[in-house]
Motif scaffolding. Structure first.
Motif, PDB file in Angstrom:
ATOM      1  N   TYR A  52       0.824  -1.199   0.000  1.00 55.69           N
ATOM      2  CA  TYR A  52       0.000   0.000   0.000  1.00 55.69           C
ATOM      3  C   TYR A  52       0.865   1.258   0.000  1.00 55.69           C
ATOM      4  CZ  TYR A  52      -3.260   3.638   1.226  1.00 55.69           C
ATOM      5  OH  TYR A  52      -3.987   4.803   1.218  1.00 55.69           O
ATOM      6  N   ASN A  53       1.907   1.299   0.824  1.00 54.20           N
ATOM      7  CA  ASN A  53       2.693   2.530   0.860  1.00 54.20           C
ATOM      8  C   ASN A  53       3.458   2.739  -0.445  1.00 54.20           C
ATOM      9  OD1 ASN A  53       5.520   1.638   1.153  1.00 54.20           O
ATOM     10  ND2 ASN A  53       5.002   1.048   3.256  1.00 54.20           N
ATOM     11  N   ALA A  54       3.740   1.657  -1.158  1.00 54.95           N
ATOM     12  CA  ALA A  54       4.342   1.797  -2.483  1.00 54.95           C
ATOM     13  C   ALA A  54       3.352   2.467  -3.435  1.00 54.95           C
ATOM     14  CB  ALA A  54       4.751   0.433  -3.027  1.00 54.95           C
ATOM     15  N   TYR A  55       2.084   2.069  -3.338  1.00 51.81           N
ATOM     16  CA  TYR A  55       1.041   2.697  -4.155  1.00 51.81           C
ATOM     17  C   TYR A  55       0.898   4.168  -3.798  1.00 51.81           C
ATOM     18  CZ  TYR A  55      -3.690   4.096  -5.518  1.00 51.81           C
ATOM     19  OH  TYR A  55      -4.772   4.790  -6.023  1.00 51.81           O
ATOM     20  N   LEU A  56       0.887   4.473  -2.513  1.00 45.17           N
ATOM     21  CA  LEU A  56       0.663   5.843  -2.061  1.00 45.17           C
ATOM     22  C   LEU A  56       1.765   6.783  -2.557  1.00 45.17           C
ATOM     23  CD1 LEU A  56      -1.451   7.321  -0.322  1.00 45.17           C
ATOM     24  CD2 LEU A  56       0.108   7.089   1.604  1.00 45.17           C
ATOM     25  N   SER A  57       3.010   6.371  -2.403  1.00 43.40           N
ATOM     26  CA  SER A  57       4.106   7.233  -2.848  1.00 43.40           C
ATOM     27  C   SER A  57       4.139   7.341  -4.373  1.00 43.40           C
ATOM     28  CB  SER A  57       5.446   6.720  -2.323  1.00 43.40           C
ATOM     29  OG  SER A  57       5.720   5.416  -2.784  1.00 43.40           O
ATOM     30  N   TYR A  58       3.808   6.246  -5.072  1.00 41.66           N
ATOM     31  CA  TYR A  58       3.771   6.292  -6.533  1.00 41.66           C
ATOM     32  C   TYR A  58       2.649   7.206  -7.003  1.00 41.66           C
ATOM     33  CZ  TYR A  58       3.990   4.727 -11.390  1.00 41.66           C
ATOM     34  OH  TYR A  58       4.115   4.687 -12.758  1.00 41.66           O
ATOM     35  N   PHE A  59       1.502   7.122  -6.333  1.00 42.95           N
ATOM     36  CA  PHE A  59       0.391   8.008  -6.673  1.00 42.95           C
ATOM     37  C   PHE A  59       0.835   9.460  -6.524  1.00 42.95           C
ATOM     38  CE2 PHE A  59      -3.528  10.154  -6.904  1.00 42.95           C
ATOM     39  CZ  PHE A  59      -4.511   9.275  -7.314  1.00 42.95           C
ATOM     40  N   GLY A  60       1.577   9.742  -5.445  1.00 38.35           N
ATOM     41  CA  GLY A  60       2.056  11.099  -5.232  1.00 38.35           C
ATOM     42  C   GLY A  60       2.941  11.584  -6.357  1.00 38.35           C
ATOM     43  N   SER A  61       3.828  10.716  -6.843  1.00 36.37           N
ATOM     44  CA  SER A  61       4.737  11.119  -7.914  1.00 36.37           C
ATOM     45  C   SER A  61       3.981  11.378  -9.214  1.00 36.37           C
ATOM     46  CB  SER A  61       5.809  10.041  -8.130  1.00 36.37           C
ATOM     47  OG  SER A  61       5.242   8.835  -8.610  1.00 36.37           O
ATOM     48  N   ILE A  62       2.910  10.619  -9.461  1.00 38.92           N
ATOM     49  CA  ILE A  62       2.075  10.848 -10.649  1.00 38.92           C
ATOM     50  C   ILE A  62       1.234  12.104 -10.460  1.00 38.92           C
ATOM     51  CG2 ILE A  62       0.192   9.921 -12.079  1.00 38.92           C
ATOM     52  CD1 ILE A  62       2.808   8.395 -12.408  1.00 38.92           C
ATOM     53  N   GLY A  63       0.609  12.216  -9.294  1.00 34.84           N
ATOM     54  CA  GLY A  63      -0.276  13.344  -9.032  1.00 34.84           C
ATOM     55  C   GLY A  63       0.433  14.680  -9.056  1.00 34.84           C
ATOM     56  N   ALA A  64       1.693  14.706  -8.650  1.00 34.27           N
ATOM     57  CA  ALA A  64       2.445  15.968  -8.630  1.00 34.27           C
ATOM     58  C   ALA A  64       2.649  16.521 -10.032  1.00 34.27           C
ATOM     59  CB  ALA A  64       3.794  15.758  -7.948  1.00 34.27           C
ATOM     60  N   LYS A  65       2.516  15.666 -11.064  1.00 28.70           N
ATOM     61  CA  LYS A  65       2.709  16.099 -12.450  1.00 28.70           C
ATOM     62  C   LYS A  65       1.385  16.439 -13.145  1.00 28.70           C
ATOM     63  CE  LYS A  65       6.908  13.342 -13.281  1.00 28.70           C
ATOM     64  NZ  LYS A  65       7.074  12.728 -11.962  1.00 28.70           N
ATOM     65  N   ALA A  66       0.264  16.180 -12.493  1.00 29.54           N
ATOM     66  CA  ALA A  66      -1.039  16.326 -13.142  1.00 29.54           C
ATOM     67  C   ALA A  66      -1.345  17.779 -13.475  1.00 29.54           C
ATOM     68  CB  ALA A  66      -2.136  15.755 -12.243  1.00 29.54           C
ATOM     69  N   MET A  67      -1.925  17.985 -14.642  1.00 28.50           N
ATOM     70  CA  MET A  67      -2.290  19.329 -15.082  1.00 28.50           C
ATOM     71  C   MET A  67      -3.600  19.764 -14.438  1.00 28.50           C
ATOM     72  SD  MET A  67       0.147  20.401 -16.936  1.00 28.50           S
ATOM     73  CE  MET A  67      -0.688  21.906 -17.445  1.00 28.50           C
ATOM     74  N   PHE A  68      -3.632  21.006 -14.003  1.00 27.74           N
ATOM     75  CA  PHE A  68      -4.836  21.613 -13.454  1.00 27.74           C
ATOM     76  C   PHE A  68      -5.585  22.356 -14.558  1.00 27.74           C
ATOM     77  CE2 PHE A  68      -2.336  21.117  -9.687  1.00 27.74           C
ATOM     78  CZ  PHE A  68      -3.224  21.074  -8.636  1.00 27.74           C
ATOM     79  N   SER A  69      -6.836  22.664 -14.272  1.00 30.47           N
ATOM     80  CA  SER A  69      -7.526  23.700 -15.035  1.00 30.47           C
ATOM     81  C   SER A  69      -7.588  24.928 -14.138  1.00 30.47           C
ATOM     82  CB  SER A  69      -8.948  23.259 -15.417  1.00 30.47           C
ATOM     83  OG  SER A  69      -9.782  23.249 -14.273  1.00 30.47           O
ATOM     84  N   SER A  70      -7.840  26.077 -14.722  1.00 28.87           N
ATOM     85  CA  SER A  70      -7.947  27.291 -13.906  1.00 28.87           C
ATOM     86  C   SER A  70      -9.095  27.175 -12.909  1.00 28.87           C
ATOM     87  CB  SER A  70      -8.147  28.518 -14.801  1.00 28.87           C
ATOM     88  OG  SER A  70      -9.230  28.332 -15.691  1.00 28.87           O
ATOM     89  N   LYS A  71     -10.122  26.404 -13.258  1.00 28.50           N
ATOM     90  CA  LYS A  71     -11.265  26.202 -12.361  1.00 28.50           C
ATOM     91  C   LYS A  71     -10.871  25.414 -11.116  1.00 28.50           C
ATOM     92  CE  LYS A  71     -14.890  27.997 -14.564  1.00 28.50           C
ATOM     93  NZ  LYS A  71     -15.783  28.995 -13.936  1.00 28.50           N
ATOM     94  N   ASP A  72      -9.871  24.541 -11.243  1.00 26.12           N
ATOM     95  CA  ASP A  72      -9.451  23.737 -10.095  1.00 26.12           C
ATOM     96  C   ASP A  72      -8.963  24.619  -8.947  1.00 26.12           C
ATOM     97  OD1 ASP A  72      -9.980  21.253 -11.235  1.00 26.12           O
ATOM     98  OD2 ASP A  72      -8.036  21.173 -12.216  1.00 26.12           O
ATOM     99  N   PHE A  73      -8.299  25.711  -9.287  1.00 25.90           N
ATOM    100  CA  PHE A  73      -7.791  26.603  -8.248  1.00 25.90           C
ATOM    101  C   PHE A  73      -8.952  27.287  -7.525  1.00 25.90           C
ATOM    102  CE2 PHE A  73      -4.239  26.157 -11.163  1.00 25.90           C
ATOM    103  CZ  PHE A  73      -3.177  25.933 -10.296  1.00 25.90           C
ATOM    104  N   GLU A  74      -9.986  27.668  -8.278  1.00 18.46           N
ATOM    105  CA  GLU A  74     -11.178  28.261  -7.666  1.00 18.46           C
ATOM    106  C   GLU A  74     -11.855  27.247  -6.747  1.00 18.46           C
ATOM    107  OE1 GLU A  74     -13.932  30.120 -10.386  1.00 18.46           O
ATOM    108  OE2 GLU A  74     -12.348  30.538 -11.820  1.00 18.46           O
ATOM    109  N   LEU A  75     -11.940  25.997  -7.214  1.00 21.17           N
ATOM    110  CA  LEU A  75     -12.592  24.954  -6.424  1.00 21.17           C
ATOM    111  C   LEU A  75     -11.839  24.698  -5.126  1.00 21.17           C
ATOM    112  CD1 LEU A  75     -14.907  22.842  -6.394  1.00 21.17           C
ATOM    113  CD2 LEU A  75     -13.280  21.231  -7.410  1.00 21.17           C
TER     114      LEU A  75
END
Length: 594
Positions: free
Chosen positions: A146-169
């Motif tokens: 599980y902790n391998a999944y969690l840290s890997y998810f973090g590395s993927i999520g840190a690269k994810a593109m936002f929309s300008s609406k995401d910041f408002e949300l």
């Protein structure tokens, strides 16, 4: 950021400065006796129930994470224990931006909200709190898969593109969670914040990568089940830390669906119980689904579509040339050929160049303060990619330092000027700088003029990756976006301070195993001055029942609580659950293993 949060923990010590800025002191002394009682009540309920329905490492995980049923965890103790399994923890002020949250995970550091929920939100709080973050996330960290999944998810999520609406949300969610957890807030203000959040949520448009990843995170890390559809076990922190939903989630009316890539299509509402939950057969399946989604993301796909995501984001992001050169800035324009290939990119405002995550000397956001633009693609009538030209190859096509050079791209962009510098990394040419340079498109449109100074031309056949934020975050994002909305700090009146004193007296009596003769006086004051309170009376009943020192007072307290449960429906389940735990005591308190 000072070093008080390093805690001699290797993972915390590795955190870069752009993440350290979110850290706040835990300030353990701020927790009141009521806060400690809330922690103890929730943990006793969790232990009583979750030992039957939680994924098997949960109880042992509490021990390994340095958590106790009796006391709110001290961050130092948690870090001492988490460090043994390669993780760490820091305290922050409420919600932090999703990208930062993900990046902490990638660094194997748990983000723990320093505050604890109020007693009137004891079953569930929409705001992050120390119960959710420590009692929910920390125990399952002990499971290696599980902790391998969690840290890997973090590395993927840190690269994810936002929309300008995401910041408002994000700001709307943070504002509402703060208001709901604050004391004596005007209901009209909460209603207004709820209305604003609802409006933004309903007008988000197409979900961004971060929004879609947020769904996968919610249905796994927060609300995930593992096992079979017929007999799943809880591993999600949102369920593990909610004494309400951890019980109701097993109700057959809550649909159980297999977790797969289609789960990304299911939205969620943080203020409501979830109508369905998702079951994974193994933690490896979580990684497989994440991999399938990551293959659709801009950081792996690159190209025109990814640059368009960066433009819509309206915040700094990074485009990576096939040569390895990384361009960070707010993207505002892109050239696209009839074959859907990127021919030109442009940023506006502070921009920076990097390679392999490290800023190039002389190419900071202060140097490129007005933006950056450059062609992308092949040279006209030359088969070999420009990035693959070594110095001899470049000389052969007239590109020598100090000499006039001319490059014409297949897109029609013409670059003409005196070569000032050639930058190579490994076997790749990544940048050519020109003085007295003119850059024109095929239609004659001028993109750069000699009087503008040095023209730094990026080199690369394609844009192979686009991701959120800067390539070299510590160099570029000296201070990232921190919300101006801070969680409310409670000022207690004299009456509340007196109630705190009663809670402390009851705790002292329980822990000392003596002084039960004082309980009648304490209970009498509760009845007369604090009739809204129920938890202190519940703790008095626990002592009386287990010591059998005053049967008549025990009966009186029980009847008092039974009447409360009957007349105050919002307390009915809480009180009856308290009766159950008293009648079925936790026989083995969870303490830190030696």
């Amino acid at each position: 950021m000072s070093d008080f949060n390093d805690f001699n923990n290797e993972q915390v010590a590795k955190l870069p400065k752009h993440l350290r800025q979110f850290i706040v002191e835990q300030n353990y002394g701020k927790y009141t006796p009521i806060d400690q009682a809330v922690w103890r009540y929730v943990m006793r309920q969790n232990y009583s129930y979750l030992k039957h329905v939680a994924y098997y490492p949960y109880i042992k995980g509490l021990q390994r994470a340095g958590l106790s049923i009796e006391y709110i965890p001290d961050l130092q103790t948690m870090n001492d224990n988490l460090g043994k399994i390669g993780w760490g923890a820091v305290t922050v002020d409420g919600f932090i931006p999703p990208a930062a949250f993900m990046e902490y995970q990638a660094y194997k550091v748990l983000v723990i909200a320093a505050d604890i929920r109020q007693i009137n939100h004891i079953e569930y709080t929409p705001a992050p709190d120390i119960i959710h973050e420590s009692a929910g996330h920390a125990p399952i960290i002990a499971d290696e898969d599980y902790n391998a999944y969690l840290s890997y998810f973090g590395s993927i999520g840190a690269k994810a593109m936002f929309s300008s609406k995401d910041f408002e949300l994000y700001e709307a969610i943070r504002r509402l969670s703060i208001l709901k957890e604050a004391v004596n807030v005007d209901e009209a203000e909460i209603a207004k914040a709820e209305k604003e959040l609802k409006f933004i949520s309903e007008n988000m448009g197409e979900p961004s990568e971060m929004a879609l990843l947020g769904r996968l995170h919610w249905w796994t890390v927060e609300y995930g089940l593992i096992g079979t559809l017929e007999n799943p076990k809880i591993y999600g922190a949102g369920l593990l830390s909610s004494i309400g939903e951890s019980a109701t989630c097993m109700d057959p009316k809550i649909k159980k669906l297999w977790y797969d890539i289609n789960t990304v299509n299911y939205t969620y509402d943080i203020t409501q119980e979830q109508p369905q939950l998702f079951v994974t057969p193994t933690f490896q399946n979580l990684i497989d689904v994440l991999e399938a989604f990551a293959d659709t993301m801009a950081f792996r796909r690159g190209g025109a579509e990814s640059i368009l995501k960066a433009i819509e984001c309206k915040n700094p992001s990074t485009a990576v040339y096939s040569s390895g050169l990384q361009v960070t800035g707010v993207f505002t324009d892109v050239g696209i050929s009839k074959d859907d290939e990127v021919t030109f990119i442009k940023t506006t405002g502070q921009s920076a160049l990097a390679f392999d995550g490290k800023e190039l000397d002389g190419h900071s956001k202060h140097y490129h303060k007005d933006g950056f633009s450059s062609p992308v693609g092949k040279l006209k009538a030359i088969d070999k990619l420009l990035e693959d030209h070594n110095l001899e190859d470049l000389a052969a096509i007239g590109i020598l330092v100090g000499e006039q050079g001319n490059l014409v791209f297949e897109s029609g962009i013409d670059v003409d000027g005196t070569v000032k510098e050639i930058i190579r990394k490994g076997d790749k040419t990544i940048l050519i700088a020109f003085e007295g340079c003119t850059v024109k498109e095929a239609n004659g449109n001028v993109l750069f003029q000699p009087e503008w100074g040095t023209y730094d031309m990026a080199v690369g056949d394609k844009i192979v990756s686009v991701f959120n934020g800067a390539a070299d975050k510590d160099a570029y994002e000296e201070i990232t976006h921190i919300s101006e909305q801070l969680t409310h700090k409670i000022e207690y009146d004299d009456a509340t301070k007196r109630l705190h004193g009663l809670y402390q007296q009851v705790r002292d009596i329980r822990e000392a195993g003596e002084g039960t003769e004082k309980l009648a006086e304490i209970f009498n004051e509760l009845k007369t001055s604090f009739r809204y309170d129920w938890l202190c009376a519940m703790q008095i009943l626990e002592i009386l029942q287990h010591t059998a020192t005053n049967p008549s007072l025990e009966s009186e307290v029980r009847i008092y609580l039974e009447m409360k449960a009957a007349n105050e429906k919002e307390l009915s389940k809480l009180i009856n659950d308290g009766f159950h735990v008293i009648a079925n005591p936790v026989t083995q308190l969870i303490t830190v293993e030696d």
